[in-house]
Enzyme design. Structure first.
Site, mmCIF file in Angstrom:
data_model
loop_
_atom_site.group_PDB
_atom_site.id
_atom_site.type_symbol
_atom_site.label_atom_id
_atom_site.label_comp_id
_atom_site.label_asym_id
_atom_site.label_seq_id
_atom_site.Cartn_x
_atom_site.Cartn_y
_atom_site.Cartn_z
ATOM 1 N N TYR A 109 -2.412 -46.158 21.770
ATOM 2 C CA TYR A 109 -1.229 -46.929 22.190
ATOM 3 C C TYR A 109 -0.025 -46.412 21.424
ATOM 4 C CZ TYR A 109 2.139 -50.694 22.770
ATOM 5 O OH TYR A 109 3.279 -51.406 23.050
ATOM 6 N N GLU A 197 7.041 -47.450 26.412
ATOM 7 C CA GLU A 197 5.655 -47.791 26.104
ATOM 8 C C GLU A 197 4.716 -46.832 26.824
ATOM 9 O OE1 GLU A 197 3.237 -51.899 25.742
ATOM 10 O OE2 GLU A 197 3.697 -51.343 27.804
#
Length: 386
Positions: A109, A197
């Site tokens: 992530y 993101e």
């Protein structure tokens, strides 16, 4: 402003990030035609909506043949996807994206956003990719690291290493990850982004670092500097009332409550919503009319608030600083006479010329309820809708 995944990947690629080859379309026939140019063992079909959780909602499919792709595309286009971010009403799929498959070894992530508290850019990284980062933070907070970076023309090698340290990469993969951080940083400051993101960011079996998914949000106030980004806006993904509000320079966000709010100033608007909740009801919206609430602006605000069928009453809370209360009051009266307001209306005025403003409201002949202060206004509007 939010953009679609395929748009985000195109921008990231422009700045040097590695993304899977892919194509998008708004029709199945065109999608299938374009997909034939992709060199891949399997096709990854993705619904393009401004919401997360697409995979769990059936919006991401891995397909073996072009024939399977066509069948799945027909099923997905026009379908309403319901995810944890769309709400129960869901979001209709109006465009599709197909990309080549990847041989995933590990998932990570990675995100970066403006940290207003420190006036820095915060990079968040984790070796737990492909999951909701909120869930990771709640269950295994030690799996997340945050690195705050000063605003400069370039990010330092030292900061890059801090950000990717949790990935435990070596060799060429580590070099690629550092280059990716540099690319994202350059893109972030060059485009006035608020948030980037990548979830998941993957390490392939071939030791390549690839952005498998991407979300980007841009600062609305800086879009005048980036007309090429503004062109990416998809009005189909936005609330019609919020689109209408933007035409009149009204800051409007629809909420789930029953009391419509019209306030000048974001801080006062938040306080107004808080006190409505304190007295047992929920605000139907956030609406900041700003410092220059003309008759046209107030009229537009009324129409937008009343377009919400859940609204049972309206609370107007104005503090006259730059904006004089008598001017605002006249705007409210003029607008209210043009619009059929069939719900209770409570008005609280304070500040410059508030006595003159209150007199205009009292002599208007309108069925409105005047309040002495914010506490009084909240009590009266909550009581009026019961």
């Amino acid at each position: 402003m939010n953009i679609h995944e395929h748009q985000a990947k195109a921008i990231l690629k422009k700045y040097g990030a590695v993304v899977p080859d892919g194509i998008f379309s708004t029709s199945v026939d065109d999608l299938v035609k374009k997909a034939k140019s992709l060199i891949t063992d399997k096709y990854v079909l993705k619904a393009q909506i401004h919401a997360g959780g697409r995979g769990k909602a059936g919006g991401v499919k891995i397909l073996n043949t072009i024939e399977e792709l066509e069948v799945s595309a027909k099923e997905l286009l026009g379908k309403k996807l319901i995810t944890h971010q769309t709400g129960p009403e869901g979001r209709e799929v109006k465009r599709l994206y197909v990309e080549v498959s990847s041989n995933i070894e590990k998932e990570f992530y990675l995100s970066c956003l403006v940290d207003r508290a420190s006036s820095k850019i915060a990079f968040i990284s984790s070796d737990q990719g492909g999951m909701d980062i909120e869930e990771v933070a709640a269950k295994t907070p030690d799996k997340i690291i945050t690195t705050k970076v000063d605003f400069k023309d370039e990010i330092s090698e030292e900061d890059c290493n801090k950000i990717i340290n949790i990935f435990s990469l070596n060799g060429s993969a580590k070099i690629e990850a550092i280059n990716l951080i540099k690319s994202i940083y350059k893109m972030f400051i060059s485009t006035d982004a608020n948030m980037v993101e990548i979830n998941p960011l993957i390490l392939t079996k071939e030791e390549k670092i690839i952005c498998l998914d991407a979300k980007v949000n841009f600062d609305d106030n800086a879009l005048f500097r980036h007309p090429e980004i503004l062109e990416l806006r998809d009005l189909n993904e936005e609330d019609p009332a919020e689109i209408e509000a933007s035409k009149y320079d009204l800051a409007y966000i629809k909420l789930d409550g029953s009391i419509g709010c019209m306030v000048n100033g974001a801080g006062l608007a938040m306080a107004t919503m808080d006190i409505i909740k304190l007295y047992g009801e929920e605000p139907a919206n956030f609406l900041d009319v700003g410092g220059g609430a003309s008759k046209e602006k107030v009229s537009a605000a009324f129409k937008i608030i009343l377009s919400d069928k859940n609204v049972k009453g309206i609370l107007i809370n104005i503090f006259g600083g730059i904006m004089r209360c008598d001017v605002l009051a006249q705007g409210v009266v003029d607008a209210a006479k043009e619009i059929n307001i069939n719900v209770p209306l409570v008005v609280r005025l304070a500040g410059t010329n508030f006595k003159e403003g209150k007199e205009i409201l009292d002599n208007s002949g309108l069925k409105l309820i005047s309040a002495e202060n914010l506490d009084d206004a909240a009590k009266k509007i909550v009581g009026a809708i019961k």
